[in-house]
Structures are given as C-alpha cells and as structure tokens.
Design an enzyme around this catalytic site. Structure first.
Site: not given
Ligand SMILES: *Cc1c(COP(=O)(O)O)cnc(C)c1O
Length: 411
Positions: A127, A198, A223-224, A370
C-alpha cells in the site's frame, strides 16, 4: 464443483449464524455494498451514541468530561478491546492517530532498537502510504538507512543480519493475498530483526494472533472491516518486551509520563501510553467504540469462514458468467483475505457502471476491480446479484457509455 444457483445461496443465508448481525447496520436499501474493506458501514446505534457524547458530555459537562467520561482513557481502553480482537493481551495496544502516522512512529522506533543495522525490508506494490513513509524516514536519516523493496517472492531472502525492520501488510490491499504471519515473523527474528505488521485489511476480517506469533509491532485501520467511521483513529500495538526500550519520535505531551506536570523535559510514559502523541479525537473514539461493541459479539472463526465462503462463491460465479475477467486473488481461501480482485483493461468504466447499478465495489489503478466481502452484513445472495449485474454490463456493453469514463477524485 457443484453448480451454484440463487436458491442455494438464499438457503445459505437462512442458516448463516452471522445473518442477524446485518440488522445492526444502517445500509441503503437496494444497494449491494462491497466496499466495506475501504469504508465500513454505519452501525445503527452509532448516531445516537455520538449525539449523546456531543450534547450530554461535551455540551453539559464541558471540560470536566475528560475526567468524568474517561475521555483521556479511551485510547488505552479501546486499544485493549481492539487488541483482544487481534490476539493481544492488555497493555500493548492503543487507538490513536492514523494508520500512516502510527507506521512512521513504529518504523522509526524499530530502527532505533537496531542501531547497528541499516536495512528496512518491504514489498513492492505494498500500500502506497507504507512505502512513502519508509521513503520519508530514509530521506530524514540519509545513508544510515536503506529501504529495500522487492517482489513478494524475494522478501524472505532479503531479511538478513543487516536488517533492522521488516514492514509488511498482512492482507494485500489489491490482491487480497495473505502473508504467513507466523512464518515470516519467525524468520525475521532468526535474523535478529524486528517486524511491523500492517493489519489494515485483516483487522475485523479474521482472527489474528499477535502475541502468539511474537509480533513486535503492528498497526491497523479501524474504518475498514471494523466499521469505526471515516478516518477512525487507528490501532497501534507494541509488544510488552519492547516497551522499556522503545523510543518513538513523535514525543508529544500525551506520551509523557506525567503530561499535567508540564515539565520542560520529555520523559516517556512507562507503558503503551508512550506511543501517544497529542489529544485523542473524542468524537471519533465514540463512533469507534460502537463498532467495537459489535465486533466483540462476533465469533471470529465463524466470521472468517463466512468471508472465505463468500469469496469462493464469487470466484466460481465469475469464472462461470464473466470469463473475460482475470482473477488476481488467490483461489486458495487460506491465502486470501476478505476481498477478491479481478482485472479488465476497461476496469474503471465497468466499475462506474456497476456503481450506477447499485453494486458498490471500487477500482484500484491500473485495472483492478476490487470487491470486499464484509461478512457482518453481506449476504450470500448478494454475490449472485453482483455477478449477474456484471455479466449483464458485459453482455450489453453498457460500460462504453461516455459518463462511465469520467475520472472521480476518489476511486
Ligand atoms: C487503508 C490502509 C491504510 C490507511 O492509512 P491512513 O493513514 O488511514 O490513510 C494504511 N495501510 C494500508 C495497508 C491500508 O490498506
């Protein structure tokens, strides 16, 4: 493989032990939301709790709320509760800052713990923020540090006696591929190096075993899959054994042993509090607390099982009805997180067309479509409708319409 049909999937929904949890979330009707891996849905009880924190706590108790309502303790309290979901004993986790800021704090601290070593090993295609933060650290420290980013297959061979830190994302944000946390952590330790995981696309999507795997450091995004709200404060984990020697660089007042002494000289707090920097975001923590309450009711093994099933069904249906797409995620469910990515040269326009038809996934450049399967609120039948909608878009060629080709800022 047996043929999958809608009826079969509806039956699976009826016997799904997690199905009642969907009702705890506010979801627009007629929308299939396959982007919970990027912004989790809103828990129904969050607005009322936020309203109460605003009007009763902030509004009526004003500054006294820091003590009365434990505002100052939330980073540690919520950290412990989230840490538990990730397999961590108390006193090692915090909720604070963003994932990005926490990566910087912990990567810098890890290097300080291995002063004779000069390498940080990570993966190309990680990422972006993870790579950018290491590059920033490298520019700050100059020749003392080398960031070695290599393809996944070459990572293990790069971990050697010169390596201070390995930074990896447990579930890849694009492919959904999972690292073997136990194996890589152990390999890293054999070389005397430290590891920072991570967990952004893993936390809230599967059980994790930070203590058991002897992980050194971890960060995670709330927040995922956790559903803590846009920009929710992030998870930060430091194994107890490193807390006495840790030196994180953002030595703000709330990481001080006695912040309210207002001493001129910084002195780190003894425990995990030393990883704090400034004042916690109280409203954001209130929203996050509501989300954690839901996660605490969930059997994480059952959650993982459902997530794998959803992915398997999607992969099988795509192969059957949309063969023009290429699968980039692992077919082996044990190596795949809770998302599946497929590619197509016209991926952007196709995804815009899907979104207009109320099937919300996202697009990751250059050609990734995705689909995130948040098992708390996605139904098996949703997978059927998603694939049928996609098949229809491809059969009619409706994605070719001009409006689907205009680029938005957030994809
Ligand atoms: C989502 C995500 C982040 C988020 O970082 P922010 O600081 O919240 O913007 C970080 N790392 C990975 C791997 C992610 O998937």
């Amino acid at each position: 493989m047996t043929e999958i049909n809608l009826h079969h999937l509806q039956q699976m929904d009826q016997t799904d032990p997690l199905a009642p949890l969907r009702d705890l979330f506010e979801l627009p009707t007629d929308v299939i939301y396959l982007d919970g891996n990027s912004l989790g849905a809103l828990p129904k009880h969050t607005p009322a709790h936020l309203q109460a924190v605003i009007t009763e706590q902030w509004g009526q108790s004003l500054i006294g709320s820091w003590n009365t309502y434990d505002w100052m303790q939330k980073p540690v309290q919520l950290g412990d509760r989230l840490g538990k979901l990730a397999g961590a004993e108390e006193g090692q986790s915090l909720v604070c800052d963003s994932t990005s800021v926490n990566i910087f704090k912990l990567a810098a601290a890890a290097i300080r713990l291995r002063p004779q070593r000069y390498k940080i090993v990570t993966e190309t295609g990680n990422f972006s923020t993870d790579l950018y933060l290491l590059q920033g650290l490298q520019r700050m420290l100059g020749d003392q540090l080398q960031v070695v980013a290599v393809e996944r297959e070459a990572v293990a061979a790069q971990i050697d006696q010169d390596t201070a830190l390995v930074l990896l994302t447990h579930t890849h944000y694009k492919t959904g591929q999972i690292w073997d946390m136990a194996a890589i952590t152990s390999l890293t330790h054999k070389q005397g190096a430290l590891i920072l995981w991570d967990l952004s696309h893993s936390l809230g999507a599967m059980p994790l075993y930070l203590d058991h795997n002897q992980v050194d450091f971890a960060v995670g995004c709330n927040y995922k899959y956790i559903n803590g709200g846009p920009g929710a404060p992030a998870l930060l984990y430091v194994a107890k054994r490193h807390q006495t020697t840790l030196e994180q660089p953002l030595t703000g007042w709330l990481g001080h042993a006695r912040p309210f002494d207002f001493d001129d000289q910084y002195q780190a707090a003894p425990g995990i509090e030393q990883a704090m920097c400034g004042t916690p975001s109280v409203l954001a923590n209130a929203a996050l607390e509501c989300a954690i309450e839901i996660m605490e009711q969930v059997d994480l093994d059952a959650l993982r099982h459902k997530s794998q099933q959803l992915g398997n069904i999607f992969i099988q249906l795509i192969a059957q009805y949309c063969p023009e797409f290429e699968l980039v995620s692992p077919t082996d469910e044990s190596q795949r997180g809770s998302q599946v990515s497929i590619t197509h040269p016209q991926g952007y326009a196709i995804m815009q067309n899907l979104i207009e038809r109320n099937v919300i996934g996202d697009f990751r450049a250059p050609d990734n479509l995705r689909f995130g399967f948040a098992p708390l609120y996605i139904r098996y039948a949703d997978i059927w409708h998603t694939v049928q909608t996609l098949a229809d878009i491809m059969a009619t060629g409706s994605w070719q319409e001009a409006r689907f080709h205009k680029r938005q800022q957030v994809t």
